[in-house]
Design a protein around this motif. Structure first.
Motif, mmCIF file in Angstrom:
data_model
loop_
_atom_site.group_PDB
_atom_site.id
_atom_site.type_symbol
_atom_site.label_atom_id
_atom_site.label_comp_id
_atom_site.label_asym_id
_atom_site.label_seq_id
_atom_site.Cartn_x
_atom_site.Cartn_y
_atom_site.Cartn_z
ATOM 1 N N LYS A 96 18.105 9.591 -42.227
ATOM 2 C CA LYS A 96 19.464 9.127 -42.475
ATOM 3 C C LYS A 96 20.505 9.995 -41.778
ATOM 4 N N GLU A 97 20.100 11.105 -41.201
ATOM 5 C CA GLU A 97 21.069 11.976 -40.541
ATOM 6 C C GLU A 97 20.384 12.848 -39.490
ATOM 7 N N ARG A 98 21.190 13.588 -38.771
ATOM 8 C CA ARG A 98 20.692 14.478 -37.718
ATOM 9 C C ARG A 98 19.813 15.579 -38.297
ATOM 10 N N LEU A 99 19.009 16.197 -37.428
ATOM 11 C CA LEU A 99 18.224 17.373 -37.820
ATOM 12 C C LEU A 99 18.878 18.588 -37.180
ATOM 13 N N VAL A 100 19.538 19.401 -37.983
ATOM 14 C CA VAL A 100 20.227 20.586 -37.472
ATOM 15 C C VAL A 100 19.202 21.669 -37.189
ATOM 16 N N LEU A 101 19.275 22.236 -35.988
ATOM 17 C CA LEU A 101 18.284 23.218 -35.560
ATOM 18 C C LEU A 101 18.776 24.651 -35.744
ATOM 19 N N ASN A 102 19.786 25.062 -34.981
ATOM 20 C CA ASN A 102 20.259 26.448 -35.119
ATOM 21 C C ASN A 102 21.689 26.580 -34.606
ATOM 22 N N ILE A 103 22.426 27.485 -35.224
ATOM 23 C CA ILE A 103 23.759 27.830 -34.729
ATOM 24 C C ILE A 103 23.578 28.649 -33.447
ATOM 25 N N PHE A 104 24.394 28.365 -32.442
ATOM 26 C CA PHE A 104 24.270 29.130 -31.199
ATOM 27 C C PHE A 104 25.592 29.804 -30.854
ATOM 28 N N ASP A 105 25.487 30.845 -30.062
ATOM 29 C CA ASP A 105 26.633 31.676 -29.682
ATOM 30 C C ASP A 105 27.127 31.238 -28.307
ATOM 31 N N PHE A 106 28.368 30.736 -28.231
ATOM 32 C CA PHE A 106 28.935 30.309 -26.948
ATOM 33 C C PHE A 106 28.848 31.427 -25.908
ATOM 34 N N ASN A 107 29.035 32.669 -26.361
ATOM 35 C CA ASN A 107 29.108 33.815 -25.446
ATOM 36 C C ASN A 107 27.751 34.224 -24.878
ATOM 37 N N GLU A 108 26.679 33.736 -25.475
ATOM 38 C CA GLU A 108 25.338 34.117 -25.022
ATOM 39 C C GLU A 108 24.527 32.954 -24.485
ATOM 40 N N GLU A 109 24.690 31.764 -25.081
ATOM 41 C CA GLU A 109 23.796 30.642 -24.756
ATOM 42 C C GLU A 109 23.883 30.229 -23.291
ATOM 43 N N TYR A 110 25.084 30.252 -22.712
ATOM 44 C CA TYR A 110 25.249 29.779 -21.338
ATOM 45 C C TYR A 110 24.517 30.677 -20.323
ATOM 46 N N LYS A 111 24.165 31.901 -20.739
ATOM 47 C CA LYS A 111 23.469 32.824 -19.843
ATOM 48 C C LYS A 111 21.981 32.482 -19.709
ATOM 49 N N ARG A 112 21.480 31.661 -20.622
ATOM 50 C CA ARG A 112 20.059 31.333 -20.631
ATOM 51 C C ARG A 112 19.759 30.166 -19.684
ATOM 52 N N ASP A 113 18.480 29.954 -19.408
ATOM 53 C CA ASP A 113 18.085 28.684 -18.800
ATOM 54 C C ASP A 113 17.471 27.835 -19.913
ATOM 55 N N GLN A 164 14.569 26.520 -20.587
ATOM 56 C CA GLN A 164 13.278 26.872 -21.176
ATOM 57 C C GLN A 164 13.379 28.052 -22.145
ATOM 58 N N ASN A 165 14.460 28.828 -22.019
ATOM 59 C CA ASN A 165 14.667 29.969 -22.930
ATOM 60 C C ASN A 165 15.832 29.725 -23.886
#
Length: 539
Positions: free
Chosen positions: A90-107, A109-110
């Motif tokens: 009935k609704e989305r599956l929330v996975l994890n809160i992410f950090d704008f300042n760190e997430e964009y540095k990843r690719d 697969q990571n």
């Protein structure tokens, strides 16, 4: 302290032992009492099952819940979808809160959501309210009575390659918004399967910094979007998708089975994207819109002849959808393709009449707005719902629309083009919310109904003081949605939350024009608002 699980098999078998039990049988009486003390707590069920059944301490950990084994625990509710005659999330599956300042540095697969939620112990319960609990003047479905129906070890790596390509595409769209310094403008509507949902109330406390702008942005979490989860869980319920046997320690957990033997998921529905390599160079939206472009500014009759589509002289609503289907060389409807169903994309035809083109843009109208729902759910339970808990908000905040645009001229209809559109958050929480609150307040205070004589078959009409298409600048309005305009108990009416206030009602008609019932209503997006969304094709 967390209970220790040495193998993934232990986690899986613990989950399976919960199937067939009510939630109140899985948790302590202390936790059941906590729900009755605060039934508004939406996270109660998941937290209670995590703590009492699996023995994990509740916290917001950046790593997986069963960290030593790399397994995340999630609970999700199933509701019954009448139209499809099936149960699904009935609704989305929330996975994890992410950090704008760190997430964009990843690719990709990571990415943080893959690190935390690659392997999920997914517990499904039936959201099937039978009993309700009265609390502070409102009714709440009794969550402790819900039944746990499924337990599955859900491996994201088992998803279709097609799904993975779109999920990676979605992740890149979200990262691009951060890199552009526009994290505050991220919306679930801009992606297909993987969303970035807001976390916490929309207050200053939940605002956070972003790397390429001084503007604060609302905290967000990765999620599998509602319609995507609905399609995945439908397959679980139908026993088409079973617990993973492709995780790394499977052979050690199940030595009696000797080897991995399970295939990846398979898809039964048509695909609109045949070549996944396209997604390496274009977004999903670009691919779809590029398919339409060769047909821009062509007469609908010409297109119909080209594709062998018959255009009815009267009440022709099907031919435009059928022509769009043929543009993609599909056997079935575009909206029913695997990608569109999982992404929850609604295809809507919008037609603009050419005799309105000389008027100033604010006055130009489409020939029709479009209906959001067959019934307004809150006529029945309006007192119990806040705006963000309504089906209307959920639909508008999670649905992406593919607008197929035609121009109606004296010579006939011309296909002008197509675009993807979703309603911006500021409009949802601004003008639309205000209109909804006006409707809610009007119904709670008693809708005003005015009897007027008419030359129609009934001999009268009934007007009301709910927001109409001409009553203001609102984005949506309300209008009747039934074959007959009944104001007594019938299949065409809904019971009002408060008695109506009648004007000019004849004394001898009180039995059929009652205070307690009103013709079923539906919400529609306004004509002039919809024109503003597609005016680039005309100006």
């Amino acid at each position: 302290m967390d209970r220790e699980y040495k193998t993934i098999r232990e986690i899986k078998e613990r989950g399976e032992a919960a199937v067939g039990k009510k939630i109140k049988e899985l948790v302590t009486q202390e936790n059941v009492d906590k729900w009755y003390a605060s039934p508004r707590n939406k996270g109660w069920l998941g937290n209670a099952v995590e703590k009492d059944w699996f023995g994990l301490v509740n916290n917001s950990r950046p790593e997986a819940d069963f960290n030593n084994l790399g397994v995340e625990l999630k609970c999700a509710g199933l509701k019954f979808f009448k139209k499809e005659n099936s149960w699904g999330a009935k609704e989305r599956l929330v996975l994890n809160i992410f950090d704008f300042n760190e997430e964009y540095k990843r690719d990709f697969q990571n990415s943080s959501f893959l690190k935390k939620s690659n392997l999920v112990e997914l517990m499904l319960y039936k959201y099937n309210p039978v009993n309700f609990f009265q609390f502070e003047g409102k009714e709440y479905p009794t969550y402790p009575d819900f039944l746990m129906t499924h337990s599955i070890l859900f491996n994201l790596k088992d998803l279709l390659d097609d799904d993975w390509a779109i999920i990676e595409n979605d992740w890149k769209i979200i990262m691009d918004m951060i890199i552009q310094g526009r994290a505050e403008d991220i919306s679930e509507g801009m992606t297909q399967y993987l969303g970035a949902v807001t976390k916490g109330s929309k207050t200053a406390n939940n605002q956070t910094t972003q790397p390429f702008s001084d503007k604060k942005a609302h905290r967000r979490a990765f999620s599998l979007r509602p319609t995507y989860m609905k399609e995945i869980t439908k397959r679980i319920v139908q026993n088409e998708l079973k617990s993973s046997i492709t995780y790394d320690s499977y052979q050690n957990d199940y030595p009696e089975l000797h080897e991995k033997s399970g295939p990846k998921q398979t898809a039964n529905q048509e695909h609109v994207i045949k070549d996944l390599s396209e997604l390496k160079h274009k977004t999903f939206e670009q691919i779809i819109l590029d398919r339409f472009k060769p047909f821009y500014n062509i007469d609908k009759k010409v297109l119909a002849e080209k594709f062998g589509v018959r255009i009815k002289k009267k009440n022709d609503k099907a031919s435009s959808r059928l022509i769009a289907q043929k543009m993609f060389n599909l056997n079935g409807d575009l909206e029913e393709t695997d990608e569109f169903k999982k992404a929850g994309i609604a295809v809507k035809t919008v037609t603009v009449t050419s005799n309105q083109r000389k008027k100033i843009s604010k006055k130009r109208l489409t020939t029709e707005g479009f209906k959001l729902e067959s019934d307004v759910s809150f006529i029945k339970d309006i007192i119990n719902l806040d705006w963000e808990d309504t089906r209307v908000y959920d639909y508008l905040s999670t649905t992406k629309f593919l607008l197929v645009v035609y121009e109606e001229t004296l010579e006939g209809e011309i296909f002008k083009g197509a675009k993807f559109w979703y309603m911006p958050e500021n409009e949802l929480m601004g003008t639309v919310k205000k209109t909804w609150e006006i409707i809610k307040e009007t119904l709670i205070n008693g809708v005003e109904l005015t009897f007027k004589r008419s030359s129609n078959k009934k001999g009268y009409i009934v007007e009301n003081n709910l927001p109409s298409q001409v009553s203001g600048p609102q984005i949506l309005h309300i209008r009747p949605s039934a074959k007959e305009s009944d104001y007594f108990e019938s299949k065409n009416s809904d019971r009002l939350p408060s008695p109506a206030n009648w004007n000019n009602r004849p004394e001898d008609m009180k039995d059929i024009l009652t205070e307690n019932y009103m013709v079923k209503q539906a919400l529609w997006l306004n004509k002039n608002y919809m024109y503003q969304q597609i005016k680039e094709f005309f100006e």
